[in-house]
Design an enzyme around this catalytic site. Structure first.
Site, PDB file in Angstrom:
ATOM      1  N   ILE A  55     -11.818 -16.756  48.018  1.00  0.00           N
ATOM      2  CA  ILE A  55     -13.264 -16.944  47.934  1.00  0.00           C
ATOM      3  C   ILE A  55     -13.760 -18.103  48.785  1.00  0.00           C
ATOM      4  O   ILE A  55     -14.935 -18.130  49.189  1.00  0.00           O
ATOM      5  CB  ILE A  55     -13.695 -17.128  46.461  1.00  0.00           C
ATOM      6  CG1 ILE A  55     -15.207 -17.007  46.304  1.00  0.00           C
ATOM      7  CG2 ILE A  55     -13.200 -18.477  45.929  1.00  0.00           C
ATOM      8  CD1 ILE A  55     -15.761 -15.677  46.702  1.00  0.00           C
ATOM      9  N   GLU A  82       2.104 -15.907  48.153  1.00  0.00           N
ATOM     10  CA  GLU A  82       2.323 -15.654  49.575  1.00  0.00           C
ATOM     11  C   GLU A  82       3.798 -15.421  49.897  1.00  0.00           C
ATOM     12  O   GLU A  82       4.138 -14.592  50.745  1.00  0.00           O
ATOM     13  CB  GLU A  82       1.781 -16.815  50.401  1.00  0.00           C
ATOM     14  CG  GLU A  82       1.722 -16.555  51.892  1.00  0.00           C
ATOM     15  CD  GLU A  82       0.877 -17.591  52.605  1.00  0.00           C
ATOM     16  OE1 GLU A  82      -0.345 -17.373  52.721  1.00  0.00           O
ATOM     17  OE2 GLU A  82       1.430 -18.623  53.017  1.00  0.00           O
ATOM     18  N   LYS A 118     -14.371 -24.664  39.586  1.00  0.00           N
ATOM     19  CA  LYS A 118     -15.352 -25.109  40.564  1.00  0.00           C
ATOM     20  C   LYS A 118     -15.403 -24.243  41.820  1.00  0.00           C
ATOM     21  O   LYS A 118     -16.241 -24.483  42.697  1.00  0.00           O
ATOM     22  CB  LYS A 118     -15.083 -26.567  40.935  1.00  0.00           C
ATOM     23  CG  LYS A 118     -15.245 -27.522  39.751  1.00  0.00           C
ATOM     24  CD  LYS A 118     -14.935 -28.951  40.113  1.00  0.00           C
ATOM     25  CE  LYS A 118     -15.083 -29.884  38.921  1.00  0.00           C
ATOM     26  NZ  LYS A 118     -14.753 -31.297  39.263  1.00  0.00           N
ATOM     27  N   HIS A 149      -0.503 -15.091  59.678  1.00  0.00           N
ATOM     28  CA  HIS A 149      -0.909 -16.440  59.276  1.00  0.00           C
ATOM     29  C   HIS A 149      -1.210 -17.267  60.522  1.00  0.00           C
ATOM     30  O   HIS A 149      -0.404 -17.349  61.443  1.00  0.00           O
ATOM     31  CB  HIS A 149       0.209 -17.095  58.469  1.00  0.00           C
ATOM     32  CG  HIS A 149      -0.215 -18.350  57.770  1.00  0.00           C
ATOM     33  ND1 HIS A 149      -0.481 -19.522  58.441  1.00  0.00           N
ATOM     34  CD2 HIS A 149      -0.415 -18.604  56.446  1.00  0.00           C
ATOM     35  CE1 HIS A 149      -0.825 -20.455  57.568  1.00  0.00           C
ATOM     36  NE2 HIS A 149      -0.806 -19.921  56.356  1.00  0.00           N
ATOM     37  N   GLY A 183      -1.212 -20.349  61.169  1.00  0.00           N
ATOM     38  CA  GLY A 183      -0.358 -21.490  61.467  1.00  0.00           C
ATOM     39  C   GLY A 183       1.058 -21.132  61.857  1.00  0.00           C
ATOM     40  O   GLY A 183       1.836 -22.016  62.230  1.00  0.00           O
ATOM     41  N   PHE A 185     -11.268 -14.331  43.413  1.00  0.00           N
ATOM     42  CA  PHE A 185     -11.184 -15.141  42.201  1.00  0.00           C
ATOM     43  C   PHE A 185     -12.005 -16.406  42.408  1.00  0.00           C
ATOM     44  O   PHE A 185     -11.773 -17.160  43.344  1.00  0.00           O
ATOM     45  CB  PHE A 185      -9.729 -15.482  41.883  1.00  0.00           C
ATOM     46  CG  PHE A 185      -8.998 -14.370  41.189  1.00  0.00           C
ATOM     47  CD1 PHE A 185      -8.699 -14.458  39.838  1.00  0.00           C
ATOM     48  CD2 PHE A 185      -8.644 -13.224  41.881  1.00  0.00           C
ATOM     49  CE1 PHE A 185      -8.044 -13.424  39.190  1.00  0.00           C
ATOM     50  CE2 PHE A 185      -7.989 -12.186  41.236  1.00  0.00           C
ATOM     51  CZ  PHE A 185      -7.686 -12.275  39.891  1.00  0.00           C
ATOM     52  N   ALA A 186     -12.971 -16.616  41.512  1.00  0.00           N
ATOM     53  CA  ALA A 186     -13.811 -17.814  41.545  1.00  0.00           C
ATOM     54  C   ALA A 186     -13.710 -18.476  40.185  1.00  0.00           C
ATOM     55  O   ALA A 186     -14.554 -18.283  39.298  1.00  0.00           O
ATOM     56  CB  ALA A 186     -15.256 -17.452  41.879  1.00  0.00           C
ATOM     57  N   VAL A 187     -12.632 -19.217  40.004  1.00  0.00           N
ATOM     58  CA  VAL A 187     -12.334 -19.852  38.722  1.00  0.00           C
ATOM     59  C   VAL A 187     -12.626 -21.343  38.820  1.00  0.00           C
ATOM     60  O   VAL A 187     -12.327 -21.990  39.825  1.00  0.00           O
ATOM     61  CB  VAL A 187     -10.861 -19.615  38.331  1.00  0.00           C
ATOM     62  CG1 VAL A 187     -10.517 -20.340  37.038  1.00  0.00           C
ATOM     63  CG2 VAL A 187     -10.595 -18.117  38.178  1.00  0.00           C
TER      64      VAL A 187
END
Length: 302
Positions: free
Chosen positions: A167, A249, A80, A188, A190, A76-78
């Site tokens: 992305i 998540e 900026k 994950h 972390g 997803f590139a929504v």
């Protein structure tokens, strides 16, 4: 060099070979296999836990290439976030499932910002238009809804496997067929060394993402995960009207608690440029970029 070893097939999809020995093994087809003694390479439900040094890349690629799978990558590139497309796509063409058939499905509200990138044979880009968002949380929460709609309309006829990826990441090293399975999840970065009671699971009982303190296997990232198309539907059905503590998540971790991954990928398969690389991470395959969230998120903040 001759050694005694146990050979256990633990992945029914490809006959994943776990070699439990110390040292190296040679043959006419394999130069060497180093066995990791510093990490677990199998889960307690006997699924592979994939680290550098626990698989033969030549063998695993050869097995999957005979199947000739079609792989979808959903990003997803929504807003900026379109600024991250070029780096993601160009690095993916260097490192992600090279010589396999791959389609990048780019969900965006600004098609004109999708860059022209030279793609390898059998690889393509498909742009899917989605609405703009006022909150970054809405983009995260809407990903599975829009992905599910597009799977129904388009992707189910064009792919066998699907990866959901963030992305704002760049590939740095091989991300190959060892990542493929019915349901693959990434530890994950972390939380993979923490005790279960310290995992950031959703702890509110009213949420469908709720996990009790005495339950849990690992904490998985939602920034990279994948599997068969049919398995990707089920997460969307696991939600209700309550926004979970870590949005998608949290729901992913609840789903994977009761639907065990058939393959678990080490944090090599999603690191972060914010973090130093510890000794057990021998190679970073893809990493999330450092960024100013106030500049790229519609409502700012992390």
């Amino acid at each position: 060099m001759n050694v005694n070893c146990n050979l256990t097939f633990i992945d029914p999809n490809v006959g994943w070979l776990l070699v439990t020995l110390v040292g190296k093994w040679t043959s006419t087809h394999h130069k060497y296999i180093f066995v990791r003694t510093d990490v677990n390479s199998v889960t307690n439900w006997n699924a592979p836990l994939v680290w550098e040094g626990t698989f033969d890349p030549v063998v695993i690629d050869a097995i999957y290439k005979k199947m000739d799978p079609r792989v979808a990558v959903v990003v997803f590139a929504v807003g900026k976030y379109t600024r991250f497309l070029k780096g993601f796509l160009e690095s993916g063409e260097k490192h992600f499932l090279i010589d396999f058939r791959v389609t990048y499905y780019i969900f965006t509200d600004n098609e004109k910002d999708v860059p022209k990138v030279e793609l390898g044979k059998g690889r393509k880009i498909s742009v899917v238009t989605v609405p703009s968002a006022n909150r970054w949380q809405d983009v995260v929460l809407g990903r599975m809804k829009w992905a599910t709609i597009t799977i129904d309309k388009q992707i189910r006829n064009e792919a066998d496997y699907l990866f959901m990826m963030d992305i704002d990441s760049v590939f740095h090293n091989r991300f190959g067929a060892e990542s493929l399975s019915q349901l693959s999840a990434v530890l994950h970065r972390g939380n993979y060394k923490k005790k279960r009671t310290n995992f950031p699971y959703e702890r509110r009982a009213k949420s469908r993402a709720y996990i009790p303190l005495d339950e849990g296997d690992y904490y998985y990232t939602a920034a990279v995960w994948g599997g068969y198309l049919e398995d990707m539907y089920k997460l969307e059905d696991a939600k209700n009207g309550i926004e979970a503590v870590w949005q998608e998540e949290s729901h992913l971790n609840k789903y994977l608690l009761y639907n065990k991954p058939t393959k678990v990928l080490s944090p090599e398969y999603l690191w972060s440029d914010y973090d130093q690389i510890p000794a057990d991470i021998k190679v970073v395959r893809i990493s999330q970029l450092i960024k100013d969230y106030k500049k790229v998120r519609p409502n700012g903040g992390r």
